[in-house]
Design an enzyme around this catalytic site. Structure first.
Site, PDB file in Angstrom:
ATOM      1  N   CYS A  66       0.838  -1.209   0.000  1.00  0.00           N
ATOM      2  CA  CYS A  66       0.000   0.000   0.000  1.00  0.00           C
ATOM      3  C   CYS A  66       0.871   1.256   0.000  1.00  0.00           C
ATOM      4  O   CYS A  66       1.838   1.357   0.762  1.00  0.00           O
ATOM      5  CB  CYS A  66      -0.906  -0.003   1.234  1.00  0.00           C
ATOM      6  SG  CYS A  66      -2.010   1.419   1.273  1.00  0.00           S
ATOM      7  N   CYS A  70       0.463   4.822   6.919  1.00  0.00           N
ATOM      8  CA  CYS A  70      -0.148   4.670   8.250  1.00  0.00           C
ATOM      9  C   CYS A  70       0.837   3.927   9.157  1.00  0.00           C
ATOM     10  O   CYS A  70       1.189   2.771   8.876  1.00  0.00           O
ATOM     11  CB  CYS A  70      -1.465   3.907   8.130  1.00  0.00           C
ATOM     12  SG  CYS A  70      -2.542   4.562   6.830  1.00  0.00           S
ATOM     13  N   CYS A  73       0.605   0.138  10.316  1.00  0.00           N
ATOM     14  CA  CYS A  73       0.094  -0.877   9.395  1.00  0.00           C
ATOM     15  C   CYS A  73       1.167  -1.789   8.809  1.00  0.00           C
ATOM     16  O   CYS A  73       2.194  -1.325   8.306  1.00  0.00           O
ATOM     17  CB  CYS A  73      -0.684  -0.202   8.279  1.00  0.00           C
ATOM     18  SG  CYS A  73      -1.507  -1.391   7.208  1.00  0.00           S
ATOM     19  N   CYS A 110     -16.429  -8.844   5.903  1.00  0.00           N
ATOM     20  CA  CYS A 110     -15.792  -7.569   5.575  1.00  0.00           C
ATOM     21  C   CYS A 110     -14.545  -7.798   4.725  1.00  0.00           C
ATOM     22  O   CYS A 110     -13.606  -8.472   5.150  1.00  0.00           O
ATOM     23  CB  CYS A 110     -15.432  -6.838   6.859  1.00  0.00           C
ATOM     24  SG  CYS A 110     -14.670  -5.245   6.527  1.00  0.00           S
ATOM     25  N   CYS A 141     -19.575  -5.925   3.963  1.00  0.00           N
ATOM     26  CA  CYS A 141     -18.815  -4.741   4.360  1.00  0.00           C
ATOM     27  C   CYS A 141     -17.535  -4.730   3.538  1.00  0.00           C
ATOM     28  O   CYS A 141     -17.020  -5.793   3.177  1.00  0.00           O
ATOM     29  CB  CYS A 141     -18.479  -4.806   5.855  1.00  0.00           C
ATOM     30  SG  CYS A 141     -17.471  -3.415   6.417  1.00  0.00           S
ATOM     31  N   CYS A 201     -19.136   2.347   8.935  1.00  0.00           N
ATOM     32  CA  CYS A 201     -18.388   1.683  10.007  1.00  0.00           C
ATOM     33  C   CYS A 201     -17.145   2.536  10.193  1.00  0.00           C
ATOM     34  O   CYS A 201     -16.313   2.614   9.283  1.00  0.00           O
ATOM     35  CB  CYS A 201     -18.030   0.254   9.585  1.00  0.00           C
ATOM     36  SG  CYS A 201     -16.910  -0.570  10.754  1.00  0.00           S
ATOM     37  N   ARG A 273     -17.712  -2.033  18.261  1.00  0.00           N
ATOM     38  CA  ARG A 273     -16.981  -3.300  18.083  1.00  0.00           C
ATOM     39  C   ARG A 273     -15.670  -3.325  18.860  1.00  0.00           C
ATOM     40  O   ARG A 273     -14.834  -2.431  18.714  1.00  0.00           O
ATOM     41  CB  ARG A 273     -16.700  -3.565  16.597  1.00  0.00           C
ATOM     42  CG  ARG A 273     -16.007  -4.923  16.365  1.00  0.00           C
ATOM     43  CD  ARG A 273     -15.907  -5.311  14.894  1.00  0.00           C
ATOM     44  NE  ARG A 273     -17.193  -5.215  14.258  1.00  0.00           N
ATOM     45  CZ  ARG A 273     -17.459  -4.419  13.221  1.00  0.00           C
ATOM     46  NH1 ARG A 273     -16.518  -3.671  12.701  1.00  0.00           N
ATOM     47  NH2 ARG A 273     -18.665  -4.380  12.703  1.00  0.00           N
TER      48      ARG A 273
HETATM   49  N1  SAM Z   1      -6.565   0.374   3.254  1.00  0.00           N
HETATM   50  C1  SAM Z   1      -7.829   0.722   3.721  1.00  0.00           C
HETATM   51  C2  SAM Z   1      -7.785   1.964   4.560  1.00  0.00           C
HETATM   52  O1  SAM Z   1      -6.961   2.066   5.445  1.00  0.00           O
HETATM   53  O2  SAM Z   1      -8.591   2.865   4.318  1.00  0.00           O
HETATM   54  C3  SAM Z   1      -8.549  -0.369   4.458  1.00  0.00           C
HETATM   55  C4  SAM Z   1      -7.844  -1.347   5.373  1.00  0.00           C
HETATM   56  S1  SAM Z   1      -7.135  -0.710   6.869  1.00  0.00           S
HETATM   57  C5  SAM Z   1      -6.091  -2.013   7.346  1.00  0.00           C
HETATM   58  C6  SAM Z   1      -8.472  -0.602   8.015  1.00  0.00           C
HETATM   59  C7  SAM Z   1      -8.218  -0.110   9.418  1.00  0.00           C
HETATM   60  O3  SAM Z   1      -7.658  -1.150  10.199  1.00  0.00           O
HETATM   61  C8  SAM Z   1      -7.281   1.057   9.651  1.00  0.00           C
HETATM   62  O4  SAM Z   1      -7.867   2.286   9.393  1.00  0.00           O
HETATM   63  C9  SAM Z   1      -6.925   0.900  11.118  1.00  0.00           C
HETATM   64  O5  SAM Z   1      -7.826   1.643  11.927  1.00  0.00           O
HETATM   65  C10 SAM Z   1      -7.070  -0.593  11.359  1.00  0.00           C
HETATM   66  N2  SAM Z   1      -5.746  -1.196  11.575  1.00  0.00           N
HETATM   67  C11 SAM Z   1      -4.816  -1.428  10.625  1.00  0.00           C
HETATM   68  N3  SAM Z   1      -3.696  -1.956  11.155  1.00  0.00           N
HETATM   69  C12 SAM Z   1      -3.915  -2.061  12.483  1.00  0.00           C
HETATM   70  C13 SAM Z   1      -3.134  -2.539  13.585  1.00  0.00           C
HETATM   71  N4  SAM Z   1      -1.886  -2.964  13.422  1.00  0.00           N
HETATM   72  N5  SAM Z   1      -3.678  -2.537  14.816  1.00  0.00           N
HETATM   73  C14 SAM Z   1      -4.946  -2.088  14.991  1.00  0.00           C
HETATM   74  N6  SAM Z   1      -5.728  -1.618  14.003  1.00  0.00           N
HETATM   75  C15 SAM Z   1      -5.232  -1.598  12.761  1.00  0.00           C
HETATM   76  C1  DTB Z   2     -11.173  -2.036  11.773  1.00  0.00           C
HETATM   77  O1  DTB Z   2     -11.454  -1.025  12.439  1.00  0.00           O
HETATM   78  N1  DTB Z   2     -10.384  -3.029  12.194  1.00  0.00           N
HETATM   79  C2  DTB Z   2     -10.202  -4.019  11.160  1.00  0.00           C
HETATM   80  C3  DTB Z   2     -11.172  -3.526  10.055  1.00  0.00           C
HETATM   81  N2  DTB Z   2     -11.611  -2.263  10.553  1.00  0.00           N
HETATM   82  C4  DTB Z   2     -10.756  -3.487   8.665  1.00  0.00           C
HETATM   83  C5  DTB Z   2      -8.815  -4.220  10.769  1.00  0.00           C
HETATM   84  C6  DTB Z   2      -7.918  -4.610  11.912  1.00  0.00           C
HETATM   85  C7  DTB Z   2      -6.573  -4.883  11.353  1.00  0.00           C
HETATM   86  C8  DTB Z   2      -5.618  -5.352  12.380  1.00  0.00           C
HETATM   87  C9  DTB Z   2      -4.254  -5.537  11.842  1.00  0.00           C
HETATM   88  C10 DTB Z   2      -4.113  -6.572  10.779  1.00  0.00           C
HETATM   89  O2  DTB Z   2      -4.682  -7.687  10.902  1.00  0.00           O
HETATM   90  O3  DTB Z   2      -3.382  -6.320   9.812  1.00  0.00           O
HETATM   91 FE1  SF4 Z   3      -2.766   1.232   3.412  1.00  0.00          FE
HETATM   92 FE2  SF4 Z   3      -2.626   0.075   5.792  1.00  0.00          FE
HETATM   93 FE3  SF4 Z   3      -3.069   2.698   5.616  1.00  0.00          FE
HETATM   94 FE4  SF4 Z   3      -5.008   0.971   4.836  1.00  0.00          FE
HETATM   95  S1  SF4 Z   3      -4.209   1.228   6.913  1.00  0.00           S
HETATM   96  S2  SF4 Z   3      -4.323   2.826   3.765  1.00  0.00           S
HETATM   97  S3  SF4 Z   3      -3.724  -0.690   4.044  1.00  0.00           S
HETATM   98  S4  SF4 Z   3      -1.193   1.619   4.958  1.00  0.00           S
END
Ligand code: SAM
Ligand code: DTB
Ligand code: SF4
Length: 329
Positions: A66, A70, A73, A110, A141, A201, A273
Protein backbone atom coordinates in the site's frame (compact mmCIF):
# COMPACT_ATOMS: atom_id res chain seq x y z
CA UNK A 1 -46.13 -13.53 40.54
CA UNK A 2 -42.98 -11.77 39.30
CA UNK A 3 -42.95 -10.54 35.69
CA UNK A 4 -40.53 -12.51 33.48
CA UNK A 5 -37.13 -10.86 33.07
CA UNK A 6 -36.85 -9.27 29.63
CA UNK A 7 -33.69 -8.17 27.85
CA UNK A 8 -35.66 -6.12 25.33
CA UNK A 9 -34.25 -2.62 24.97
CA UNK A 10 -36.22 0.28 26.42
CA UNK A 11 -36.11 3.13 23.88
CA UNK A 12 -35.22 6.19 25.94
CA UNK A 13 -36.64 9.67 25.58
CA UNK A 14 -33.14 11.08 25.27
CA UNK A 15 -32.04 11.01 21.64
CA UNK A 16 -28.39 10.80 20.50
CA UNK A 17 -26.57 14.14 20.59
CA UNK A 18 -24.34 15.59 17.90
CA UNK A 19 -23.04 18.56 19.87
CA UNK A 20 -20.65 16.88 22.32
CA UNK A 21 -17.78 19.14 23.39
CA UNK A 22 -14.27 17.88 23.98
CA UNK A 23 -14.55 18.95 27.62
CA UNK A 24 -17.75 16.95 28.16
CA UNK A 25 -16.15 13.87 26.65
CA UNK A 26 -12.99 14.29 28.73
CA UNK A 27 -15.20 14.59 31.82
CA UNK A 28 -16.74 11.20 30.99
CA UNK A 29 -13.24 9.68 30.76
CA UNK A 30 -12.44 11.21 34.16
CA UNK A 31 -15.40 9.61 35.96
CA UNK A 32 -14.62 6.97 38.59
CA UNK A 33 -14.23 3.72 36.61
CA UNK A 34 -17.22 1.93 38.10
CA UNK A 35 -19.46 4.96 37.62
CA UNK A 36 -18.41 5.29 33.96
CA UNK A 37 -19.02 1.61 33.26
CA UNK A 38 -22.39 1.76 35.03
CA UNK A 39 -23.51 4.76 32.97
CA UNK A 40 -22.35 3.10 29.75
CA UNK A 41 -24.12 -0.14 30.68
CA UNK A 42 -27.34 1.80 31.27
CA UNK A 43 -27.07 3.45 27.83
CA UNK A 44 -26.31 0.04 26.29
CA UNK A 45 -29.51 -1.42 27.78
CA UNK A 46 -31.56 1.52 26.62
CA UNK A 47 -30.82 0.85 22.95
CA UNK A 48 -29.83 -2.82 22.70
CA UNK A 49 -30.33 -6.22 24.20
CA UNK A 50 -27.04 -6.40 26.15
CA UNK A 51 -26.81 -10.17 25.75
CA UNK A 52 -26.45 -9.87 21.96
CA UNK A 53 -23.16 -9.51 20.08
CA UNK A 54 -22.80 -8.81 16.36
CA UNK A 55 -20.24 -11.09 14.69
CA UNK A 56 -18.12 -9.90 11.74
CA UNK A 57 -15.38 -11.74 9.88
CA UNK A 58 -12.57 -10.13 7.91
CA UNK A 59 -10.76 -11.21 4.78
CA UNK A 60 -7.84 -9.38 3.21
CA UNK A 61 -8.77 -9.55 -0.48
CA UNK A 62 -5.67 -7.60 -1.53
CA UNK A 63 -2.73 -7.64 0.82
CA UNK A 64 0.30 -5.37 1.19
CA UNK A 65 2.13 -2.96 -1.11
CA UNK A 66 0.00 0.00 0.00
CA UNK A 67 1.34 3.46 -0.93
CA UNK A 68 -0.02 5.06 2.28
CA UNK A 69 2.20 5.48 5.34
CA UNK A 70 -0.15 4.67 8.25
CA UNK A 71 2.39 4.12 11.03
CA UNK A 72 0.55 1.15 12.55
CA UNK A 73 0.09 -0.88 9.39
CA UNK A 74 1.77 -4.09 8.30
CA UNK A 75 0.68 -3.45 4.71
CA UNK A 76 2.34 -0.11 3.97
CA UNK A 77 5.12 -0.25 1.39
CA UNK A 78 6.93 2.42 3.41
CA UNK A 79 7.91 -0.10 6.11
CA UNK A 80 9.74 -3.41 6.09
CA UNK A 81 7.39 -5.92 7.71
CA UNK A 82 6.89 -9.64 7.34
CA UNK A 83 3.63 -9.20 5.40
CA UNK A 84 3.82 -10.69 1.91
CA UNK A 85 2.03 -8.64 -0.75
CA UNK A 86 -0.49 -10.30 -3.07
CA UNK A 87 -2.80 -9.31 -5.90
CA UNK A 88 -6.55 -8.79 -5.72
CA UNK A 89 -8.22 -12.16 -5.14
CA UNK A 90 -10.66 -13.64 -7.65
CA UNK A 91 -14.31 -13.08 -6.71
CA UNK A 92 -14.98 -16.84 -6.57
CA UNK A 93 -12.28 -17.41 -3.94
CA UNK A 94 -13.62 -14.56 -1.82
CA UNK A 95 -17.18 -15.91 -2.03
CA UNK A 96 -15.96 -19.37 -1.03
CA UNK A 97 -14.20 -17.87 2.02
CA UNK A 98 -17.39 -15.99 2.91
CA UNK A 99 -19.41 -19.22 2.75
CA UNK A 100 -16.97 -20.77 5.21
CA UNK A 101 -17.23 -17.73 7.47
CA UNK A 102 -21.01 -18.00 7.42
CA UNK A 103 -20.82 -21.69 8.30
CA UNK A 104 -18.57 -20.70 11.23
CA UNK A 105 -21.18 -18.28 12.56
CA UNK A 106 -20.21 -14.92 11.02
CA UNK A 107 -23.07 -12.54 10.30
CA UNK A 108 -21.15 -9.90 8.34
CA UNK A 109 -18.25 -10.43 5.96
CA UNK A 110 -15.79 -7.57 5.58
CA UNK A 111 -13.48 -7.42 2.57
CA UNK A 112 -10.32 -5.35 3.09
CA UNK A 113 -7.88 -4.13 0.46
CA UNK A 114 -4.52 -2.44 1.04
CA UNK A 115 -5.31 0.45 -1.28
CA UNK A 116 -5.03 4.21 -0.95
CA UNK A 117 -8.23 4.42 -3.01
CA UNK A 118 -10.42 2.24 -5.16
CA UNK A 119 -9.47 2.27 -8.85
CA UNK A 120 -12.35 2.08 -11.33
CA UNK A 121 -10.60 -0.79 -13.13
CA UNK A 122 -11.01 -2.94 -9.99
CA UNK A 123 -14.67 -2.04 -9.48
CA UNK A 124 -16.22 -4.87 -11.53
CA UNK A 125 -14.38 -7.57 -9.57
CA UNK A 126 -15.08 -5.92 -6.22
CA UNK A 127 -18.75 -5.56 -7.17
CA UNK A 128 -18.86 -9.27 -8.07
CA UNK A 129 -17.42 -10.14 -4.66
CA UNK A 130 -19.97 -7.99 -2.87
CA UNK A 131 -22.98 -9.34 -4.75
CA UNK A 132 -21.75 -12.92 -4.36
CA UNK A 133 -21.27 -12.53 -0.60
CA UNK A 134 -24.65 -10.81 -0.26
CA UNK A 135 -26.31 -13.70 -2.14
CA UNK A 136 -25.07 -16.05 0.60
CA UNK A 137 -27.30 -14.20 3.06
CA UNK A 138 -24.44 -12.40 4.80
CA UNK A 139 -24.24 -8.69 5.49
CA UNK A 140 -21.53 -7.17 3.33
CA UNK A 141 -18.81 -4.74 4.36
CA UNK A 142 -15.78 -3.45 2.49
CA UNK A 143 -12.77 -1.33 3.37
CA UNK A 144 -10.92 -0.30 0.23
CA UNK A 145 -9.48 3.13 1.03
CA UNK A 146 -10.87 6.39 -0.31
CA UNK A 147 -13.99 6.37 -2.52
CA UNK A 148 -15.57 8.90 -4.87
CA UNK A 149 -19.34 9.50 -4.64
CA UNK A 150 -19.82 7.56 -7.92
CA UNK A 151 -17.85 4.60 -6.61
CA UNK A 152 -19.84 4.60 -3.36
CA UNK A 153 -23.07 4.48 -5.40
CA UNK A 154 -21.69 1.63 -7.53
CA UNK A 155 -20.81 -0.39 -4.41
CA UNK A 156 -24.28 0.25 -3.00
CA UNK A 157 -25.81 -1.00 -6.26
CA UNK A 158 -23.69 -4.16 -5.98
CA UNK A 159 -25.22 -4.89 -2.56
CA UNK A 160 -22.85 -3.23 -0.10
CA UNK A 161 -24.37 -2.82 3.36
CA UNK A 162 -21.43 -1.24 5.27
CA UNK A 163 -18.23 0.61 4.38
CA UNK A 164 -15.41 0.74 6.93
CA UNK A 165 -13.27 3.86 6.89
CA UNK A 166 -11.69 4.85 10.19
CA UNK A 167 -10.67 8.27 11.48
CA UNK A 168 -8.04 6.31 13.42
CA UNK A 169 -7.28 8.92 16.12
CA UNK A 170 -8.10 12.44 17.24
CA UNK A 171 -7.51 15.29 14.77
CA UNK A 172 -4.59 16.74 16.80
CA UNK A 173 -2.64 13.48 16.86
CA UNK A 174 -3.51 12.32 13.35
CA UNK A 175 -0.43 13.62 11.54
CA UNK A 176 1.86 11.83 13.99
CA UNK A 177 0.43 8.60 12.58
CA UNK A 178 -0.16 9.18 8.86
CA UNK A 179 0.79 11.97 6.48
CA UNK A 180 -0.21 10.63 3.06
CA UNK A 181 -3.94 11.32 3.54
CA UNK A 182 -5.65 14.00 5.59
CA UNK A 183 -8.41 13.88 8.17
CA UNK A 184 -10.55 15.80 5.69
CA UNK A 185 -9.91 13.12 3.01
CA UNK A 186 -11.35 10.58 5.43
CA UNK A 187 -14.36 12.76 6.26
CA UNK A 188 -15.00 13.21 2.51
CA UNK A 189 -15.05 9.45 1.92
CA UNK A 190 -17.42 9.00 4.86
CA UNK A 191 -19.73 11.64 3.36
CA UNK A 192 -19.69 9.85 -0.01
CA UNK A 193 -20.57 6.57 1.74
CA UNK A 194 -23.43 8.14 3.72
CA UNK A 195 -24.79 9.97 0.69
CA UNK A 196 -24.86 6.71 -1.28
CA UNK A 197 -27.04 5.15 1.42
CA UNK A 198 -24.36 2.73 2.63
CA UNK A 199 -24.11 2.29 6.42
CA UNK A 200 -20.89 3.62 7.93
CA UNK A 201 -18.39 1.68 10.01
CA UNK A 202 -15.94 4.17 11.50
CA UNK A 203 -13.73 4.19 14.57
CA UNK A 204 -10.07 4.14 15.44
CA UNK A 205 -7.13 2.72 17.30
CA UNK A 206 -5.84 3.16 20.85
CA UNK A 207 -2.27 2.44 21.87
CA UNK A 208 -0.41 4.60 19.32
CA UNK A 209 1.17 6.88 21.96
CA UNK A 210 -1.83 9.23 22.00
CA UNK A 211 -3.12 10.97 25.13
CA UNK A 212 -6.53 10.54 26.72
CA UNK A 213 -7.40 13.94 25.23
CA UNK A 214 -6.58 12.57 21.74
CA UNK A 215 -8.87 9.61 22.40
CA UNK A 216 -11.59 12.02 23.50
CA UNK A 217 -10.86 13.96 20.28
CA UNK A 218 -11.49 10.85 18.18
CA UNK A 219 -14.79 10.19 19.95
CA UNK A 220 -15.79 13.84 19.60
CA UNK A 221 -15.07 13.69 15.85
CA UNK A 222 -17.26 10.57 15.57
CA UNK A 223 -20.06 11.92 17.78
CA UNK A 224 -20.29 15.20 15.85
CA UNK A 225 -20.51 13.64 12.39
CA UNK A 226 -23.78 14.46 10.54
CA UNK A 227 -24.78 10.85 11.33
CA UNK A 228 -23.13 8.74 14.03
CA UNK A 229 -21.35 5.66 12.67
CA UNK A 230 -23.63 2.63 12.45
CA UNK A 231 -20.71 0.45 13.52
CA UNK A 232 -17.92 1.87 15.67
CA UNK A 233 -14.77 -0.25 15.83
CA UNK A 234 -12.31 0.38 18.66
CA UNK A 235 -9.02 -1.32 17.85
CA UNK A 236 -6.25 -1.94 20.36
CA UNK A 237 -3.04 -1.56 18.38
CA UNK A 238 -1.60 -4.83 17.11
CA UNK A 239 2.06 -3.76 17.20
CA UNK A 240 3.76 -4.72 13.95
CA UNK A 241 7.56 -5.12 13.99
CA UNK A 242 9.13 -2.88 11.35
CA UNK A 243 6.47 -0.14 11.57
CA UNK A 244 7.06 3.17 13.37
CA UNK A 245 4.54 2.06 16.03
CA UNK A 246 5.89 -1.47 16.37
CA UNK A 247 7.44 -0.75 19.79
CA UNK A 248 4.52 1.22 21.25
CA UNK A 249 3.71 0.70 24.91
CA UNK A 250 0.50 -1.26 25.41
CA UNK A 251 -2.43 0.74 26.71
CA UNK A 252 -3.63 -0.20 30.18
CA UNK A 253 -6.66 -2.50 30.00
CA UNK A 254 -8.81 -0.29 32.21
CA UNK A 255 -8.07 2.70 29.96
CA UNK A 256 -9.18 0.60 26.99
CA UNK A 257 -12.46 -0.20 28.78
CA UNK A 258 -12.95 3.53 29.41
CA UNK A 259 -12.63 4.12 25.65
CA UNK A 260 -15.34 1.55 24.95
CA UNK A 261 -17.60 3.00 27.66
CA UNK A 262 -17.28 6.58 26.44
CA UNK A 263 -17.87 5.47 22.83
CA UNK A 264 -21.08 3.75 24.00
CA UNK A 265 -22.28 6.88 25.79
CA UNK A 266 -21.55 9.43 23.04
CA UNK A 267 -22.75 7.24 20.14
CA UNK A 268 -25.52 5.32 21.94
CA UNK A 269 -27.09 3.68 18.88
CA UNK A 270 -23.80 2.57 17.30
CA UNK A 271 -22.82 -1.06 17.38
CA UNK A 272 -19.48 -0.70 19.21
CA UNK A 273 -16.98 -3.30 18.08
CA UNK A 274 -14.27 -4.68 20.34
CA UNK A 275 -11.98 -4.99 17.31
CA UNK A 276 -8.28 -5.71 16.86
CA UNK A 277 -6.33 -6.67 19.96
CA UNK A 278 -8.54 -9.35 21.54
CA UNK A 279 -5.74 -11.81 20.87
CA UNK A 280 -3.73 -10.22 23.68
CA UNK A 281 -6.68 -9.52 26.03
CA UNK A 282 -7.76 -11.72 28.91
CA UNK A 283 -11.30 -13.10 29.00
CA UNK A 284 -11.96 -10.87 32.02
CA UNK A 285 -10.88 -7.74 30.13
CA UNK A 286 -13.11 -8.67 27.20
CA UNK A 287 -15.99 -9.27 29.64
CA UNK A 288 -15.48 -5.77 31.05
CA UNK A 289 -15.61 -4.38 27.49
CA UNK A 290 -18.95 -6.11 26.89
CA UNK A 291 -20.19 -4.78 30.23
CA UNK A 292 -19.08 -1.28 29.20
CA UNK A 293 -21.17 -1.42 26.04
CA UNK A 294 -19.22 -3.28 23.35
CA UNK A 295 -21.65 -5.38 21.32
CA UNK A 296 -19.66 -6.63 18.35
CA UNK A 297 -16.44 -8.47 17.65
CA UNK A 298 -14.44 -10.02 14.84
CA UNK A 299 -14.60 -13.79 14.68
CA UNK A 300 -12.37 -16.25 12.85
CA UNK A 301 -8.71 -16.82 13.65
CA UNK A 302 -7.38 -13.97 11.52
CA UNK A 303 -8.03 -10.25 11.15
CA UNK A 304 -6.40 -8.87 7.97
CA UNK A 305 -2.77 -9.87 8.53
CA UNK A 306 -2.69 -10.54 12.28
CA UNK A 307 -4.15 -13.10 14.66
CA UNK A 308 -7.57 -13.14 16.31
CA UNK A 309 -8.89 -15.71 18.83
CA UNK A 310 -10.01 -18.90 17.09
CA UNK A 311 -13.59 -20.12 16.74
CA UNK A 312 -13.55 -22.50 19.71
CA UNK A 313 -12.01 -19.92 22.05
CA UNK A 314 -14.69 -17.38 21.16
CA UNK A 315 -17.50 -19.94 21.32
CA UNK A 316 -16.40 -20.76 24.88
CA UNK A 317 -16.15 -17.06 25.78
CA UNK A 318 -19.65 -16.37 24.50
CA UNK A 319 -21.09 -19.40 26.25
CA UNK A 320 -19.39 -18.52 29.54
CA UNK A 321 -20.62 -14.93 29.36
CA UNK A 322 -24.12 -15.95 28.23
CA UNK A 323 -23.81 -13.90 25.03
CA UNK A 324 -25.48 -14.82 21.76
CA UNK A 325 -25.26 -13.66 18.16
CA UNK A 326 -27.19 -10.44 17.51
CA UNK A 327 -30.67 -10.88 16.08
CA UNK A 328 -30.59 -9.62 12.50
CA UNK A 329 -33.12 -6.97 11.49
N1 SAM B 1 -6.57 0.37 3.25
C1 SAM B 1 -7.83 0.72 3.72
C2 SAM B 1 -7.78 1.96 4.56
O1 SAM B 1 -6.96 2.07 5.45
O2 SAM B 1 -8.59 2.86 4.32
C3 SAM B 1 -8.55 -0.37 4.46
C4 SAM B 1 -7.84 -1.35 5.37
S1 SAM B 1 -7.14 -0.71 6.87
C5 SAM B 1 -6.09 -2.01 7.35
C6 SAM B 1 -8.47 -0.60 8.01
C7 SAM B 1 -8.22 -0.11 9.42
O3 SAM B 1 -7.66 -1.15 10.20
C8 SAM B 1 -7.28 1.06 9.65
O4 SAM B 1 -7.87 2.29 9.39
C9 SAM B 1 -6.93 0.90 11.12
O5 SAM B 1 -7.83 1.64 11.93
C10 SAM B 1 -7.07 -0.59 11.36
N2 SAM B 1 -5.75 -1.20 11.58
C11 SAM B 1 -4.82 -1.43 10.63
N3 SAM B 1 -3.70 -1.96 11.15
C12 SAM B 1 -3.92 -2.06 12.48
C13 SAM B 1 -3.13 -2.54 13.58
N4 SAM B 1 -1.89 -2.96 13.42
N5 SAM B 1 -3.68 -2.54 14.82
C14 SAM B 1 -4.95 -2.09 14.99
N6 SAM B 1 -5.73 -1.62 14.00
C15 SAM B 1 -5.23 -1.60 12.76
C1 DTB C 1 -11.17 -2.04 11.77
O1 DTB C 1 -11.45 -1.02 12.44
N1 DTB C 1 -10.38 -3.03 12.19
C2 DTB C 1 -10.20 -4.02 11.16
C3 DTB C 1 -11.17 -3.53 10.05
N2 DTB C 1 -11.61 -2.26 10.55
C4 DTB C 1 -10.76 -3.49 8.66
C5 DTB C 1 -8.82 -4.22 10.77
C6 DTB C 1 -7.92 -4.61 11.91
C7 DTB C 1 -6.57 -4.88 11.35
C8 DTB C 1 -5.62 -5.35 12.38
C9 DTB C 1 -4.25 -5.54 11.84
C10 DTB C 1 -4.11 -6.57 10.78
O2 DTB C 1 -4.68 -7.69 10.90
O3 DTB C 1 -3.38 -6.32 9.81
FE1 SF4 D 1 -2.77 1.23 3.41
FE2 SF4 D 1 -2.63 0.07 5.79
FE3 SF4 D 1 -3.07 2.70 5.62
FE4 SF4 D 1 -5.01 0.97 4.84
S1 SF4 D 1 -4.21 1.23 6.91
S2 SF4 D 1 -4.32 2.83 3.77
S3 SF4 D 1 -3.72 -0.69 4.04
S4 SF4 D 1 -1.19 1.62 4.96
Amino acid sequence: MNAPISNAPIRPQVQPRHDWTLEEIEALFDLPFTELVFQAAEVHRAWFDPTEVQLSQLLSVKTGGCPENCGYCSQSQHFKTSTVASKLMEAEAVIAAAAEAKAGGAQRFCMGAAWRDLKDRDLPRVAAMISGVKALGLETCATLGMLTPDQARALKAAGLDYYNHNLDTGPDYYDKVVTTRTYQDRLDTLAAVRDAGVSTCCGGIVGMGETRRDRAGLLQALATLPAHPDSLPINDLMPIPGTPLGDSDAVDGLEFVRMIAVARIVCPKAVVRLSAGREHMSRELQALCFLAGANSMFVGGKLLTTANPDKDTDAALMADLGLRPMTMA
